[in-house]
Design a protein around this motif. Structure first.
Motif, mmCIF file in Angstrom:
data_model
loop_
_atom_site.group_PDB
_atom_site.id
_atom_site.type_symbol
_atom_site.label_atom_id
_atom_site.label_comp_id
_atom_site.label_asym_id
_atom_site.label_seq_id
_atom_site.Cartn_x
_atom_site.Cartn_y
_atom_site.Cartn_z
ATOM 1 N N UNK A 46 0.884 -1.245 0.010
ATOM 2 C CA UNK A 46 0.006 0.165 -0.060
ATOM 3 C C UNK A 46 0.776 0.942 -0.073
ATOM 4 N N UNK A 47 0.268 2.366 -0.556
ATOM 5 C CA UNK A 47 1.158 3.542 -0.567
ATOM 6 C C UNK A 47 0.132 4.599 -0.072
ATOM 7 N N UNK A 48 0.446 5.637 0.883
ATOM 8 C CA UNK A 48 -0.222 6.674 1.336
ATOM 9 C C UNK A 48 0.760 8.080 1.438
ATOM 10 N N UNK A 49 0.663 8.830 0.150
ATOM 11 C CA UNK A 49 1.336 10.190 0.144
ATOM 12 C C UNK A 49 0.517 11.036 0.690
ATOM 13 N N UNK A 50 1.303 12.089 1.238
ATOM 14 C CA UNK A 50 0.613 13.219 2.394
ATOM 15 C C UNK A 50 0.283 12.693 3.482
ATOM 16 N N UNK A 51 0.980 11.940 4.125
ATOM 17 C CA UNK A 51 0.581 10.958 5.356
ATOM 18 C C UNK A 51 0.524 12.184 6.626
ATOM 19 N N UNK A 52 1.017 13.168 6.432
ATOM 20 C CA UNK A 52 1.254 14.242 7.672
ATOM 21 C C UNK A 52 1.751 13.345 8.825
ATOM 22 N N UNK A 53 1.102 13.435 10.098
ATOM 23 C CA UNK A 53 1.992 12.951 11.119
ATOM 24 C C UNK A 53 1.609 11.354 11.624
ATOM 25 N N UNK A 54 0.867 10.891 10.625
ATOM 26 C CA UNK A 54 0.726 9.244 10.358
ATOM 27 C C UNK A 54 -0.384 8.763 11.294
ATOM 28 N N UNK A 55 -1.357 9.541 11.413
ATOM 29 C CA UNK A 55 -2.458 9.158 12.261
ATOM 30 C C UNK A 55 -3.292 8.151 11.292
ATOM 31 N N UNK A 56 -3.746 8.426 10.358
ATOM 32 C CA UNK A 56 -4.440 7.513 9.256
ATOM 33 C C UNK A 56 -3.342 6.443 9.034
ATOM 34 N N UNK A 57 -2.075 6.568 8.889
ATOM 35 C CA UNK A 57 -1.134 5.274 8.755
ATOM 36 C C UNK A 57 -1.239 4.416 9.442
ATOM 37 N N UNK A 58 -1.282 4.908 10.877
ATOM 38 C CA UNK A 58 -1.450 3.850 12.069
ATOM 39 C C UNK A 58 -2.480 2.970 11.721
ATOM 40 N N UNK A 59 -3.584 3.521 11.461
ATOM 41 C CA UNK A 59 -5.012 2.838 11.261
ATOM 42 C C UNK A 59 -4.977 1.797 9.942
ATOM 43 N N UNK A 60 -4.179 2.328 9.065
ATOM 44 C CA UNK A 60 -4.240 1.522 7.645
ATOM 45 C C UNK A 60 -3.154 0.279 7.857
ATOM 46 N N UNK A 61 -2.249 0.394 8.770
ATOM 47 C CA UNK A 61 -1.048 -0.658 9.016
ATOM 48 C C UNK A 61 -1.689 -1.950 9.125
ATOM 49 N N UNK A 62 -2.563 -2.211 10.031
ATOM 50 C CA UNK A 62 -3.072 -3.467 10.303
ATOM 51 C C UNK A 62 -3.691 -4.068 9.038
ATOM 52 N N UNK A 63 -4.005 -3.363 8.168
ATOM 53 C CA UNK A 63 -4.615 -4.008 7.096
ATOM 54 C C UNK A 63 -3.788 -4.349 5.988
ATOM 55 N N UNK A 64 -2.400 -3.999 5.945
ATOM 56 C CA UNK A 64 -1.745 -3.914 4.951
ATOM 57 C C UNK A 64 -0.367 -4.579 5.212
ATOM 58 N N UNK A 65 0.135 -5.696 4.378
ATOM 59 C CA UNK A 65 1.387 -6.590 4.622
ATOM 60 C C UNK A 65 2.534 -5.419 4.777
ATOM 61 N N UNK A 66 2.411 -4.526 3.836
ATOM 62 C CA UNK A 66 3.496 -3.382 3.859
ATOM 63 C C UNK A 66 2.982 -2.184 3.316
ATOM 64 N N UNK A 67 3.251 -1.078 4.020
ATOM 65 C CA UNK A 67 2.793 0.395 3.718
ATOM 66 C C UNK A 67 3.990 1.421 3.657
ATOM 67 N N UNK A 68 3.863 1.967 2.476
ATOM 68 C CA UNK A 68 4.947 3.093 2.391
ATOM 69 C C UNK A 68 3.974 4.398 2.322
ATOM 70 N N UNK A 69 4.401 5.127 3.430
ATOM 71 C CA UNK A 69 3.759 6.513 3.739
ATOM 72 C C UNK A 69 4.729 7.491 3.334
ATOM 73 N N UNK A 70 4.356 8.750 2.974
ATOM 74 C CA UNK A 70 5.305 9.526 2.752
ATOM 75 C C UNK A 70 4.772 11.298 2.843
ATOM 76 N N UNK A 71 5.596 12.009 3.298
ATOM 77 C CA UNK A 71 5.111 13.498 3.312
ATOM 78 C C UNK A 71 6.369 14.256 2.809
ATOM 79 N N UNK A 72 6.177 15.494 2.604
ATOM 80 C CA UNK A 72 7.084 16.591 2.154
ATOM 81 C C UNK A 72 7.552 17.428 3.336
#
Length: 202
Positions: A46-72
């Motif tokens: 999975x890929x989550x661009x514009x993840x900010x401080x990672x609040x949604x990232x932490x919710x997505x993580x249990x649903x994904x084998x691998x998750x690349x998140x990024x922010x500028x």
């Protein structure tokens, strides 16, 4: 024009969480609905661009084998790394989209509160990159604020209109209330069965 990174750096300089992502009930509810809208129980990459401080990232993580998140923004990346440090399969990087779009293909791409920051040219490029990087049976999830935002090049509704009009995508599911819109897309010509249909229930 696409919103300059300096706009975001100024906001994060004032507050480590300038959008109240970690504290507001509005955000908690939105994220719960966002994750619940995902048609598949588990995703591979999975890929989550514009993840900010990672609040949604932490919710997505249990649903994904691998998750690349990024922010500028460096401080946002640091906060997201701290928030997700104990979650397996999560990687947070500093990237500016569309310029630094990562290589490879993904089973899930999440555009959460990001598409309305792009001008027409960059938005078109982001949607083309996202569609090309989406695996044939993958899902693209988009979530955006619907109220006026004068400092954005477009509204959330206009961002979702661009998604709906993209020839490489087909809408699978959606949720909309006065505050935000959330929609799931798949590749045009992909599997458009509902969750119950895919699970053999109907």
């Amino acid at each position: 024009m696409t919103v300059d990174p300096g706009y975001f750096r100024e906001r994060y300089a004032v507050s480590p969480d300038p959008y109240g992502l970690a504290d507001r009930w509005y955000e908690a509810r939105k994220y719960a609905l966002t994750v619940a809208l995902l048609p598949r129980q588990r995703y591979g990459a999975a890929f989550e661009p514009g993840c900010s401080i990672g609040v949604l990232t932490a919710r997505l993580a249990p649903r994904c084998a691998s998750l690349l998140a990024c922010d500028a923004i460096d401080s946002a990346v640091a906060s997201a790394r701290t928030r997700t440090a104990r979650l397996p399969g999560v990687r947070v990087e500093r990237r500016m989209i569309p310029r630094d779009w990562p290589p490879g293909e993904f089973d899930l791409i999440v555009f959460s509160e990001i598409l309305y920051y792009f001008d027409d040219g960059d938005l078109d490029q982001v949607l083309r990159l996202g569609t090309s990087a989406l695996r044939p049976d993958g899902h693209l999830l988009a979530v955006h604020w619907r109220h006026p935002a004068p400092d954005h090049p477009r509204t959330g509704d206009e961002a979702h209109q661009a998604l709906a009009g993209h020839p490489g995508l087909a809408r699978l599911a959606g949720y909309r209330d006065p505050d935000f819109a959330a929609e799931v897309y798949t590749r045009a010509g992909g599997d458009l069965r509902s969750v119950a249909q895919a699970g053999g229930i109907v």
